[in-house]
Write a protein that holds these residues in place. Structure first.
Motif, PDB file in Angstrom:
ATOM      1  N   GLU A   1      -2.694  -0.371  -2.575  1.00  0.00           N
ATOM      2  CA  GLU A   1      -1.353  -0.361  -1.977  1.00  0.00           C
ATOM      3  C   GLU A   1      -1.497  -1.216  -0.725  1.00  0.00           C
ATOM      4  O   GLU A   1      -2.062  -0.778   0.270  1.00  0.00           O
TER       5      GLU A   1
ATOM      6  N   SER B   1       0.468   2.826   2.939  1.00  0.00           N
ATOM      7  CA  SER B   1       1.547   3.568   3.599  1.00  0.00           C
ATOM      8  C   SER B   1       1.251   4.052   5.013  1.00  0.00           C
ATOM      9  O   SER B   1       2.129   4.039   5.854  1.00  0.00           O
TER      10      SER B   1
ATOM     11  N   VAL C   1      17.909   5.789  -6.572  1.00  0.00           N
ATOM     12  CA  VAL C   1      16.491   6.131  -6.662  1.00  0.00           C
ATOM     13  C   VAL C   1      15.983   5.544  -7.972  1.00  0.00           C
ATOM     14  O   VAL C   1      16.505   5.879  -9.037  1.00  0.00           O
ATOM     15  N   ALA C   2      15.008   4.648  -7.880  1.00  0.00           N
ATOM     16  CA  ALA C   2      14.514   3.971  -9.089  1.00  0.00           C
ATOM     17  C   ALA C   2      13.209   3.267  -8.769  1.00  0.00           C
ATOM     18  O   ALA C   2      12.775   3.232  -7.613  1.00  0.00           O
TER      19      ALA C   2
ATOM     20  N   ASP D   1       0.642  -0.540  -5.818  1.00  0.00           N
ATOM     21  CA  ASP D   1       1.962  -0.155  -5.322  1.00  0.00           C
ATOM     22  C   ASP D   1       2.397  -1.230  -4.330  1.00  0.00           C
ATOM     23  O   ASP D   1       1.849  -1.350  -3.242  1.00  0.00           O
TER      24      ASP D   1
ATOM     25  N   ILE E   1       4.419   5.630 -10.412  1.00  0.00           N
ATOM     26  CA  ILE E   1       3.030   5.865 -10.003  1.00  0.00           C
ATOM     27  C   ILE E   1       2.356   6.781 -11.021  1.00  0.00           C
ATOM     28  O   ILE E   1       1.294   6.471 -11.573  1.00  0.00           O
TER      29      ILE E   1
ATOM     30  N   SER F   1       8.782   0.952  -5.548  1.00  0.00           N
ATOM     31  CA  SER F   1       9.927   1.836  -5.480  1.00  0.00           C
ATOM     32  C   SER F   1      11.154   0.959  -5.279  1.00  0.00           C
ATOM     33  O   SER F   1      11.281   0.284  -4.262  1.00  0.00           O
TER      34      SER F   1
ATOM     35  N   THR G   1      13.965   2.114  -4.826  1.00  0.00           N
ATOM     36  CA  THR G   1      14.761   2.859  -3.837  1.00  0.00           C
ATOM     37  C   THR G   1      14.731   2.138  -2.488  1.00  0.00           C
ATOM     38  O   THR G   1      15.652   2.267  -1.686  1.00  0.00           O
ATOM     39  N   LYS G   2      13.657   1.380  -2.274  1.00  0.00           N
ATOM     40  CA  LYS G   2      13.443   0.740  -0.984  1.00  0.00           C
ATOM     41  C   LYS G   2      14.131  -0.635  -0.981  1.00  0.00           C
ATOM     42  O   LYS G   2      15.330  -0.695  -0.992  1.00  0.00           O
TER      43      LYS G   2
ATOM     44  N   SER H   1       5.418  -1.602  -2.973  1.00  0.00           N
ATOM     45  CA  SER H   1       6.722  -1.241  -2.384  1.00  0.00           C
ATOM     46  C   SER H   1       6.971  -1.881  -1.029  1.00  0.00           C
ATOM     47  O   SER H   1       8.099  -2.240  -0.702  1.00  0.00           O
ATOM     48  N   TYR H   2       5.912  -1.987  -0.220  1.00  0.00           N
ATOM     49  CA  TYR H   2       6.131  -2.499   1.134  1.00  0.00           C
ATOM     50  C   TYR H   2       6.448  -3.991   1.162  1.00  0.00           C
ATOM     51  O   TYR H   2       7.166  -4.454   2.046  1.00  0.00           O
TER      52      TYR H   2
ATOM     53  N   SER I   1      12.291   6.897 -10.503  1.00  0.00           N
ATOM     54  CA  SER I   1      11.838   6.994  -9.104  1.00  0.00           C
ATOM     55  C   SER I   1      10.530   6.235  -8.966  1.00  0.00           C
ATOM     56  O   SER I   1       9.840   5.986  -9.964  1.00  0.00           O
ATOM     57  N   GLY I   2      10.176   5.908  -7.735  1.00  0.00           N
ATOM     58  CA  GLY I   2       8.879   5.284  -7.487  1.00  0.00           C
ATOM     59  C   GLY I   2       7.752   6.222  -7.869  1.00  0.00           C
ATOM     60  O   GLY I   2       6.746   5.813  -8.455  1.00  0.00           O
ATOM     61  N   ALA I   3       7.930   7.494  -7.544  1.00  0.00           N
ATOM     62  CA  ALA I   3       6.885   8.477  -7.841  1.00  0.00           C
ATOM     63  C   ALA I   3       6.603   8.542  -9.340  1.00  0.00           C
ATOM     64  O   ALA I   3       5.444   8.690  -9.755  1.00  0.00           O
TER      65      ALA I   3
ATOM     66  N   TYR J   1       0.411   6.354  -0.442  1.00  0.00           N
ATOM     67  CA  TYR J   1       1.679   7.085  -0.376  1.00  0.00           C
ATOM     68  C   TYR J   1       1.457   8.572  -0.720  1.00  0.00           C
ATOM     69  O   TYR J   1       0.694   8.914  -1.619  1.00  0.00           O
TER      70      TYR J   1
END
Ligand SMILES: *Cc1c(COP(=O)(O)O)cnc(C)c1O
Length: 191
Positions: free
Chosen positions: A99, A103, A169-170, A135, A35, A157, A159-160, A137-138, A30-32, A56
């Motif tokens: 980030e 977020s 989820v990864a 991070d 992190i 993430s 997942t996004k 992710s965006y 997961s992204g979490a 996030y």
């Protein structure tokens, strides 16, 4: 035994590291967890983190609720000014967490300027060397490659955008071979 290494994950991580322009990467569940692993690998009791304001949610929970139990504190800064990071650094600062865009406000940080300042500090004989973590992710590596801007660890993430359909989820954590090996042998395998 495939929790750590298996051929499918190895091929995936080679491709994802190439997208990030990184020497190596790890794939997490997961992204979490990427992190948590990236931060935990680089702090010890008594250390301090400088983080961009309003990261996030689950990064915030790590900084506000979990790390204080192990005597690791966090200062949040408005990331629009690189000076805010510079001014928040303490002798025991070991991680700068960014980030960009972040977020909840979508404000940007100057990743290259932050990384440059940290390189300068680390070379000037500080007792604790600072690791920068972004991070991403965006943006995904399609629009921004933090490693090429000299950030030490870039995570996203998967997942996004990498998956794109919310049915996987990864996450991906990229960096130098040395750092990735260290995190694999400790946080990834343990946690
Ligand atoms: C969703 C998200 C994460 C966490 O990713 P998961 O795969 O859901 O654990 C981390 N950072 C950002 C910016 C996100 O949007």
């Amino acid at each position: 035994y495939s929790r750590g290494l298996n051929p499918t994950v190895s091929i995936l991580s080679q491709k994802l590291a190439a997208m990030d322009g990184a020497e190596d990467c790890l794939v997490f569940n997961s992204g979490a967890s990427a992190i948590a692993a990236s931060v935990l690998a680089n702090v010890k009791s008594g250390d301090h983190i400088v983080s961009v304001d309003k990261p996030y949610t689950w990064a915030q929970k790590l900084f506000n609720n979990i790390l204080p139990k192990f005597n690791v504190s966090t200062t949040y800064v408005d990331g629009r000014e690189t000076d805010n990071f510079k001014n928040a650094i303490q002798p025991n600062t070991s991680v700068i967490y960014v980030e960009s865009p972040n977020s909840w406000s979508f404000y940007l940080q100057d990743l290259e300027a932050i990384a440059k300042h940290v390189t300068f500090l680390n070379l000037s004989g500080r007792q604790t060397s600072i690791i920068t973590i972004c991070d991403n992710s965006y943006c995904s590596p399609l629009y921004q490659r933090p490693i090429e801007l000299r950030i030490d660890l870039s995570l996203q993430s998967a997942t996004k955008y990498i998956n794109g359909h919310s049915d996987v989820v990864a996450s991906v954590l990229s960096g130098s071979k040395k750092m990735i090996k260290k995190i694999f042998n400790s946080e990834l395998m343990t946690l």
